[in-house]
Scaffold this active site. Structure first.
Site, PDB file in Angstrom:
ATOM      1  N   ALA A 242       0.856  -1.198   0.000  1.00 35.76           N
ATOM      2  CA  ALA A 242       0.000   0.000   0.000  1.00 35.76           C
ATOM      3  C   ALA A 242       0.888   1.242   0.000  1.00 35.76           C
ATOM      4  O   ALA A 242       2.113   1.134   0.146  1.00 35.76           O
ATOM      5  CB  ALA A 242      -0.879   0.010   1.243  1.00 35.76           C
ATOM      6  N   LYS A 243       0.298   2.361  -0.191  1.00 34.53           N
ATOM      7  CA  LYS A 243       1.039   3.631  -0.057  1.00 34.53           C
ATOM      8  C   LYS A 243       0.044   4.734   0.212  1.00 34.53           C
ATOM      9  O   LYS A 243      -1.114   4.661  -0.227  1.00 34.53           O
ATOM     10  CB  LYS A 243       1.797   3.946  -1.353  1.00 34.53           C
ATOM     11  CG  LYS A 243       2.900   4.972  -1.174  1.00 34.53           C
ATOM     12  CD  LYS A 243       4.141   4.312  -0.618  1.00 34.53           C
ATOM     13  CE  LYS A 243       5.318   5.241  -0.554  1.00 34.53           C
ATOM     14  NZ  LYS A 243       6.566   4.471  -0.456  1.00 34.53           N
TER      15      LYS A 243
END
Ligand code: GLU
Length: 432
Positions: A119-120
């Site tokens: 994720a980011k």
């Protein structure tokens, strides 16, 4: 005129997939999938992020006005474990960039063998223009806006460009307050050690870069001690990569930050430079150095080039001009896929980002594990465990590259996709 939705083409609907970073990653994914003859259905799924969250982040500024910033959290893939990846504060952050970075986290965590998805997050803001109070207000509201999507078993953010341990402390406190006031250290990593952070986390990415660099130099039969090293970026990654290189006897001849680059052919004194930056907030005008531009810096004659700043630094426009023999990608996506092919054909060795900058997320993983156990290891143990995971991943990728005779980036991506493919096929498709 009424809108006919069937007229909308994919690029309008899926604009968030059209950023250069993600398009580059897609090219690498497609190429790597071919090498391992990846299952077609798995490949289809690997080419799209699972969930993209966009939030408005209203912030009370010091003059009492309210500014509304835009924040994102992209959860790319959770096959291997909870989502994991940093939070970036930068004026150029947008959804397409965060999608690209979230994809890279997925393939990074997989190639490193971690039990984590990818994720980011990010907020479009120039953090250098915020006061401490404003940065705290922004972090707390952003944390609150995405709080239903994150959690110690769901999605665990961490620092990235423009964020630091203090940012993580505010994030963790906000989440904990909203969960009834009980401390939830496992919701983020990269925290200060006083509140459940891990020893060795702060220098982990830079140390990982140097562990990988030593392996890459060994592979190319060039001694690391005495080698001329150029480091782009002097933030959390670049400054530690420069310091650990210096401590191992390499000659760091040039570094840069947002103010530009500095050069000294005899080698810069990195411990002195770090002290200088603490006082002056920039490397600019460091004694016994001469200024160089960012493009000159990348093209300097050297053995090792460590791009440790932002993505898109080496592309088809400058790939022919690079003189380094070895590139170690401390940043995410600093070298484009097309540039990789040019550099590969010129026999320049690339240690790709998903392995080379993996030190940060590896020690984040240790931090998360230690928080769950409430039992903490000493720094020596952390550094050693980091070395063993990152060098093992490097060796696996080199072996694959030698077997298949492909470039290092394709090899790293292929090893990564192979692990994801196995896990996705075992889990199957829900509902079916
Ligand atoms: N932001 C770092 C990266 O790009 C660390 C991520 C993490 O520790 O979760 O790998």
């Amino acid at each position: 005129m009424s809108l006919n939705y069937s007229d909308k083409n994919t690029s309008q609907i899926e604009g968030h997939l059209n950023g250069p970073l993600f398009q580059n990653a897609l090219q690498t994914i497609e190429e790597a999938a071919k090498i391992i003859d990846c299952d077609k259905n798995v490949l289809e799924r690997l080419k799209k992020p699972r969930r993209c969250v966009t939030v408005s982040v209203p912030v009370r500024m010091d003059d009492y006005s309210v500014k509304v910033f835009t924040g994102y959290r992209v959860q790319y893939n959770a096959t291997l474990g909870p989502y994991k990846g940093g939070i970036r504060y930068h004026q150029n952050v947008d959804l397409p960039e965060v999608v690209g970075l979230a994809a890279l986290m997925t393939f990074k965590n997989s190639v490193l063998g971690l039990p984590l998805g990818g994720a980011k997050g990010g907020v479009c803001v120039d953090p250098t223009k915020l006061s401490r109070t404003e940065k705290q207000n922004l972090t707390r509201r952003y944390a609150s806006e995405i709080s239903s999507f994150v959690g110690p078993t769901k999605d665990i953010p961490a620092p990235d460009v423009g964020t630091d341990p203090q940012t993580m402390a505010w994030f963790m406190d906000t989440y904990s307050q909203e969960q009834g006031g009980y401390s939830q250290p496992g919701v983020v990593t990269g925290k200060p050690v006083e509140i459940g952070g891990s020893l060795g986390r702060n220098h982990a990415t830079g140390l990982g870069v140097v562990f990988v660099a030593e392996k890459a130099f060994e592979n190319c039969r060039i001694p690391f001690a005495g080698a001329r090293i150029v480091v782009q970026g002097f933030g959390n990654v670049g400054s530690f990569a420069a310091l650990f290189s210096y401590q191992r006897g390499a000659k760091v001849i040039a570094v840069s930050d947002v103010s530009g680059g500095i050069f000294n052919g005899d080698g810069l004194n990195i411990p002195e430079l770090i002290e200088y930056v603490k006082i002056n907030k920039s490397i600019k005008d460091f004694p016994k150095s001469q200024p160089v531009s960012n493009s000159q810096l990348l093209e300097l004659d050297c053995e090792g080039l460590f791009p440790c700043a932002l993505e898109g630094q080496i592309d088809v426009h400058n790939a022919e001009k690079i003189k380094a023999k070895i590139i170690v990608e401390g940043a995410n996506g600093p070298v484009s896929n097309a540039a990789t092919k040019i550099l590969h054909s010129r026999n320049i060795f690339i240690a790709p980002d998903v392995v080379a900058n993996g030190g940060g997320v590896i020690v984040s993983y240790f931090e998360w594990v230690q928080d769950i156990m409430s039992f903490f290891w000493d720094e020596h143990e952390i550094d050693n465990r980091l070395k063993s995971i990152i060098t093992k991943a490097f060796d696996t990728v080199v072996t694959f590259r030698n077997e298949k005779n492909v470039d290092m980036r394709s090899a790293a991506m292929a090893v990564s996709i192979k692990r994801l493919e196995k896990a996705m096929l075992l889990r199957g498709l829900y509902p079916r």
